[in-house]
Scaffold this motif. Structure first.
Motif, PDB file in Angstrom:
ATOM      1  N   ASN A 179      48.461  58.409  26.165  1.00 54.73           N
ATOM      2  CA  ASN A 179      47.518  57.323  26.414  1.00 54.73           C
ATOM      3  C   ASN A 179      47.747  56.713  27.793  1.00 54.73           C
ATOM      4  O   ASN A 179      48.888  56.569  28.240  1.00 54.73           O
ATOM      5  CB  ASN A 179      47.699  56.201  25.381  1.00 54.73           C
ATOM      6  N   LEU A 180      46.653  56.351  28.448  1.00 58.95           N
ATOM      7  CA  LEU A 180      46.716  55.531  29.648  1.00 58.95           C
ATOM      8  C   LEU A 180      46.111  54.171  29.328  1.00 58.95           C
ATOM      9  O   LEU A 180      45.203  54.066  28.498  1.00 58.95           O
ATOM     10  CB  LEU A 180      45.943  56.176  30.801  1.00 58.95           C
ATOM     11  N   GLY A 181      46.590  53.146  29.987  1.00 59.19           N
ATOM     12  CA  GLY A 181      46.055  51.813  29.739  1.00 59.19           C
ATOM     13  C   GLY A 181      46.157  50.931  30.967  1.00 59.19           C
ATOM     14  O   GLY A 181      46.884  51.234  31.926  1.00 59.19           O
ATOM     15  N   ALA A 182      45.412  49.860  30.942  1.00 60.49           N
ATOM     16  CA  ALA A 182      45.482  48.834  31.983  1.00 60.49           C
ATOM     17  C   ALA A 182      45.231  47.490  31.315  1.00 60.49           C
ATOM     18  O   ALA A 182      44.372  47.380  30.432  1.00 60.49           O
ATOM     19  CB  ALA A 182      44.451  49.083  33.077  1.00 60.49           C
ATOM     20  N   ASP A 183      45.991  46.489  31.708  1.00 60.26           N
ATOM     21  CA  ASP A 183      45.773  45.162  31.145  1.00 60.26           C
ATOM     22  C   ASP A 183      46.233  44.102  32.131  1.00 60.26           C
ATOM     23  O   ASP A 183      47.043  44.368  33.021  1.00 60.26           O
ATOM     24  CB  ASP A 183      46.516  44.999  29.816  1.00 60.26           C
ATOM     25  N   ILE A 184      45.702  42.909  31.965  1.00 60.13           N
ATOM     26  CA  ILE A 184      46.166  41.746  32.693  1.00 60.13           C
ATOM     27  C   ILE A 184      46.532  40.685  31.673  1.00 60.13           C
ATOM     28  O   ILE A 184      45.769  40.416  30.746  1.00 60.13           O
ATOM     29  CB  ILE A 184      45.125  41.230  33.708  1.00 60.13           C
ATOM     30  N   GLY A 185      47.720  40.118  31.823  1.00 58.47           N
ATOM     31  CA  GLY A 185      48.193  39.136  30.860  1.00 58.47           C
ATOM     32  C   GLY A 185      48.883  37.970  31.539  1.00 58.47           C
ATOM     33  O   GLY A 185      49.671  38.156  32.465  1.00 58.47           O
ATOM     34  N   TYR A 186      48.576  36.772  31.074  1.00 55.09           N
ATOM     35  CA  TYR A 186      49.171  35.551  31.612  1.00 55.09           C
ATOM     36  C   TYR A 186      50.290  35.070  30.700  1.00 55.09           C
ATOM     37  O   TYR A 186      50.290  35.331  29.496  1.00 55.09           O
ATOM     38  CB  TYR A 186      48.099  34.476  31.785  1.00 55.09           C
TER      39      TYR A 186
END
Length: 262
Positions: A179-186
């Motif tokens: 799996n590939l993924g991308a996320d932005i998290g604060y």
């Protein structure tokens, strides 16, 4: 490992649902912070990040993971578009080590190599702990700011904080169980000292040496110092925040005999 993180993951990991799998992976990306030296740009990346995680996938929609991440971020008043900030002339770098327990929810049913969907957007939230250590450059040397008590504190502020991570992302099955993924998290924190800046200028007559020099850096270039005792040094907001922009790769292991059902 903090007990509350371990207990949360144990409870989720033993919850019985169909299509359970384990997943391991890593991430690389960027990090930034929002606080006294960057109050207005919530997506300004100022350093790198990296991480490792172990995840328990339950039913194609729900999962839980333990993640260890390291991130660096920085800010300098000298690069600000605000004259008021440039006059203040403070700067810092910080390296944060965090351990988090996070729950994920997939909007589409996602089971690598078996489910009906090759990708899904997702959201996540959780809890964790982060260790931080703001530093500044002074006369060509890196200086730990916490021990200097640059705002005249009676005691040093802490070296760690509870964090509340939350974010959004997308994952894609590139083939087989990869799996590939991308996320932005604060990360909502419970400290205002990621940057060593919070309240007012200290009485410099009560500081000595490097602490006195770094408490007010406004006159380093002009010779005119603006840090009058008790006047505003920070933005008076009670918390700093940081974020991670992650690009991940992972592998999924099947551990249940009933791996997929429509």
């Amino acid at each position: 490992m903090p007990k509350f993180v371990l207990c949360m993951f144990f409870l989720l990991a033993t919850y019985q649902l169909q299509a359970q799998t384990w997943e391991v992976g890593g991430s690389l990306g960027g990090a930034g912070y929002i606080g006294d030296l960057n109050p207005n740009n919530p997506v300004k990346i100022s350093g790198p990040s990296a991480g490792l995680f172990v995840k328990r996938n339950f039913d194609g929609y729900l999962s839980a993971r333990i993640t260890f991440s390291y991130a660096r971020f920085a800010a300098a008043d000298s690069t600000s578009s605000s004259q008021q900030f440039r006059d203040r002339n403070l700067s810092f770098t910080d390296g944060v080590k965090e351990l988090t327990a996070i729950g994920e929810f997939n909007f589409l049913k996602y089971i690598p190599d078996a489910g009906p969907n090759k990708f899904t957007p997702f959201i996540y939230a959780g809890i964790g702990v982060a260790a931080y250590a703001p530093r500044a450059m002074y006369n060509g040397q890196g200086v730990n700011l916490r021990e200097l008590k640059t705002e005249g504190q009676k005691a040093q502020y802490g070296d760690n904080t509870v964090v509340i991570p939350y974010g959004v992302g997308i994952k894609y099955n590139i083939g087989g169980k990869f799996n590939l993924g991308a996320d932005i998290g604060y990360r909502y924190t419970f400290t205002d000292y990621l940057d060593d800046v919070s309240g007012t200028y200290a009485d410099k007559s009560k500081l000595t040496g490097v602490a006195r020099a770094l408490s007010d850096r406004s006159g380093e270039k002009t010779g005119v110092y603006i840090g009058t005792t008790g006047t505003q040094r920070g933005d008076f907001k009670p918390r700093d925040t940081y974020f991670l922009l992650n690009f991940t790769i992972s592998y999924t292991f099947v551990i249940q005999r009933c791996y997929f059902q429509n």
